[in-house]
Design a protein around this motif. Sequence first.
Motif, PDB file in Angstrom:
ATOM      1  N   ALA A   1       0.812  -1.226   0.000  1.00 51.35           N
ATOM      2  CA  ALA A   1       0.000   0.000   0.000  1.00 51.35           C
ATOM      3  C   ALA A   1       0.838   1.265   0.000  1.00 51.35           C
ATOM      4  O   ALA A   1       0.274   2.364   0.060  1.00 51.35           O
ATOM      5  N   HIS A   2       2.161   1.139  -0.053  1.00 52.01           N
ATOM      6  CA  HIS A   2       3.041   2.311  -0.121  1.00 52.01           C
ATOM      7  C   HIS A   2       2.767   3.287   1.018  1.00 52.01           C
ATOM      8  O   HIS A   2       2.705   4.498   0.824  1.00 52.01           O
ATOM      9  N   ASP A   3       2.570   2.728   2.223  1.00 54.13           N
ATOM     10  CA  ASP A   3       2.370   3.506   3.448  1.00 54.13           C
ATOM     11  C   ASP A   3       1.080   4.331   3.437  1.00 54.13           C
ATOM     12  O   ASP A   3       0.949   5.290   4.202  1.00 54.13           O
ATOM     13  N   ASP A   4       0.139   3.972   2.593  1.00 50.00           N
ATOM     14  CA  ASP A   4      -1.156   4.664   2.565  1.00 50.00           C
ATOM     15  C   ASP A   4      -2.223   3.667   2.998  1.00 50.00           C
ATOM     16  O   ASP A   4      -2.675   2.833   2.201  1.00 50.00           O
ATOM     17  N   ASP A   5      -2.630   3.728   4.264  1.00 52.94           N
ATOM     18  CA  ASP A   5      -3.565   2.723   4.780  1.00 52.94           C
ATOM     19  C   ASP A   5      -4.939   2.809   4.128  1.00 52.94           C
ATOM     20  O   ASP A   5      -5.726   1.867   4.196  1.00 52.94           O
ATOM     21  N   ARG A   6      -5.225   3.903   3.438  1.00 59.91           N
ATOM     22  CA  ARG A   6      -6.512   4.015   2.742  1.00 59.91           C
ATOM     23  C   ARG A   6      -6.614   3.029   1.591  1.00 59.91           C
ATOM     24  O   ARG A   6      -7.721   2.618   1.213  1.00 59.91           O
ATOM     25  N   LEU A   7      -5.451   2.631   1.034  1.00 60.26           N
ATOM     26  CA  LEU A   7      -5.458   1.696  -0.086  1.00 60.26           C
ATOM     27  C   LEU A   7      -5.758   0.264   0.346  1.00 60.26           C
ATOM     28  O   LEU A   7      -6.049  -0.583  -0.489  1.00 60.26           O
ATOM     29  N   LEU A   8      -5.672  -0.020   1.648  1.00 62.07           N
ATOM     30  CA  LEU A   8      -5.933  -1.373   2.115  1.00 62.07           C
ATOM     31  C   LEU A   8      -7.405  -1.743   2.005  1.00 62.07           C
ATOM     32  O   LEU A   8      -7.741  -2.923   1.923  1.00 62.07           O
ATOM     33  N   GLY A   9      -8.288  -0.755   2.003  1.00 65.47           N
ATOM     34  CA  GLY A   9      -9.708  -1.025   1.815  1.00 65.47           C
ATOM     35  C   GLY A   9     -10.491  -1.071   3.116  1.00 65.47           C
ATOM     36  O   GLY A   9      -9.924  -1.323   4.189  1.00 65.47           O
ATOM     37  N   PRO A  10     -11.795  -0.856   3.040  1.00 68.10           N
ATOM     38  CA  PRO A  10     -12.631  -0.818   4.255  1.00 68.10           C
ATOM     39  C   PRO A  10     -12.732  -2.162   4.958  1.00 68.10           C
ATOM     40  O   PRO A  10     -13.007  -2.217   6.158  1.00 68.10           O
ATOM     41  N   GLY A  11     -12.524  -3.256   4.239  1.00 69.19           N
ATOM     42  CA  GLY A  11     -12.648  -4.568   4.859  1.00 69.19           C
ATOM     43  C   GLY A  11     -11.392  -5.067   5.537  1.00 69.19           C
ATOM     44  O   GLY A  11     -11.411  -6.110   6.200  1.00 69.19           O
ATOM     45  N   TYR A  12     -10.284  -4.340   5.385  1.00 73.77           N
ATOM     46  CA  TYR A  12      -9.030  -4.816   5.976  1.00 73.77           C
ATOM     47  C   TYR A  12      -9.157  -4.853   7.494  1.00 73.77           C
ATOM     48  O   TYR A  12      -9.519  -3.846   8.124  1.00 73.77           O
ATOM     49  N   PRO A  13      -8.835  -5.978   8.130  1.00 77.54           N
ATOM     50  CA  PRO A  13      -9.080  -6.114   9.568  1.00 77.54           C
ATOM     51  C   PRO A  13      -8.102  -5.362  10.444  1.00 77.54           C
ATOM     52  O   PRO A  13      -8.315  -5.268  11.668  1.00 77.54           O
ATOM     53  N   GLY A  14      -7.024  -4.822   9.895  1.00 80.36           N
ATOM     54  CA  GLY A  14      -6.095  -4.059  10.695  1.00 80.36           C
ATOM     55  C   GLY A  14      -5.026  -4.913  11.344  1.00 80.36           C
ATOM     56  O   GLY A  14      -4.991  -6.133  11.176  1.00 80.36           O
ATOM     57  N   PRO A  15      -4.140  -4.297  12.125  1.00 80.50           N
ATOM     58  CA  PRO A  15      -3.066  -5.041  12.788  1.00 80.50           C
ATOM     59  C   PRO A  15      -3.629  -6.034  13.788  1.00 80.50           C
ATOM     60  O   PRO A  15      -4.682  -5.811  14.392  1.00 80.50           O
ATOM     61  N   MET A  16      -2.913  -7.124  13.970  1.00 79.22           N
ATOM     62  CA  MET A  16      -3.381  -8.184  14.872  1.00 79.22           C
ATOM     63  C   MET A  16      -2.967  -7.943  16.315  1.00 79.22           C
ATOM     64  O   MET A  16      -3.416  -8.667  17.214  1.00 79.22           O
ATOM     65  N   VAL A  17      -2.113  -6.967  16.572  1.00 77.18           N
ATOM     66  CA  VAL A  17      -1.748  -6.601  17.943  1.00 77.18           C
ATOM     67  C   VAL A  17      -1.772  -5.094  18.061  1.00 77.18           C
ATOM     68  O   VAL A  17      -1.668  -4.374  17.074  1.00 77.18           O
TER      69      VAL A  17
END
Length: 366
Positions: A350-366
């Motif tokens: 994602a080139h350090d742009d968390d918006r590109l990960l998408g709304p469904g991305y569950p995020g970091p696990m910790v």
Amino acid sequence: MAETQALNWRELLEKHHSALVDELRIRIDADVREAAGQATALAHAEGDIRVAEARVEARRAVADSLHLSIRRLRQASGEIRILKVLNEVTAPWAAQSVVLVFENHQARSVALRGISLPSSDPEVPTIVDAPRSRPGSEPATPTDVVTDNLVFDITAAPAIVAAIESRDPVIALLSPRELSVPLADALGVDPGSRASVYPILVRQAVVAVLVAAGTVSTPQLELLCEAAAMRLEASAPAAAPSPDINFVQIAQAGVSAHVAANASEKLAWEDLSTDQQRLHLQAQRMARLRTAEMRLYQPDPLQRGVAAGDIYGALKSQIDAARSEFLQTYLSKSDSMVDYLHLEILHTLAHDDDRLLGPGYPGPMV
């Protein structure tokens, strides 16, 4: 005591590198088998078995070439030799290549292929060339070996500086303004052509770059640079991290506040036990390997995901499988563990742009 500790580190890194190479070989083989099944099913549906056979053969040739290249990198020793082997094994994937190292703001070539250098006689250029190898075959031996090196001020090559600072591949116009006069003249391709600059990271620092021009296959070159970096790290003298640098500060700019806050609570490197340090190193390499595989084997879905701002939606099965593996293998075994997989997905895909990960991305696990 220090010599014994350094020896243990080298042995540890050698074992990690060997395990990663073996794992990569297994995954490539599995990918080839999966591709064979999919291609055969598709061909039966289309009524053309020859299409399936051609696709399977092409994938197998790529896998064989990567196997051979990684094996050669694994067997190389010494920084210069490893970088020279890297330059040689890029032959199927780039028409021209140069490997550069840096010292006192100067860039110096340690390996050249398909490059024209000025000789003592201005009428006779010296050619450093290795014929392009067919994927799956042994890379060809350079036809001529020269002692002359390219040397130039690194500040004269903004594209290389950008690759060093971002630690990401950079694509630039093959021009003196972007790559410096000596390097652009040596590559000597048609005006308007492009060159790709691939940084080689060891312990999160760029120690060299590969500059490729002509017909370039980016996923394969990135994977080979990753393998060379692992080999360099395994063969380098062990050095403890600076005591005033927190181990988890390898997180890139743009990491979410949640991850940064969580990372700040982790133990510093010197506070980790030997077993914990080993587990962290394994986790980092696993994260880099999985994201590199996604870029190599899923370039079209990844591109669509970036364009749509939904990388997770495009690579859901691959990301979920990697997250499950990382959780079971590393996060569940260490309270000090960082979600290196999330950091690599964010930075590399994602080139350090968390918006590109998408709304469904569950995020970091910790």
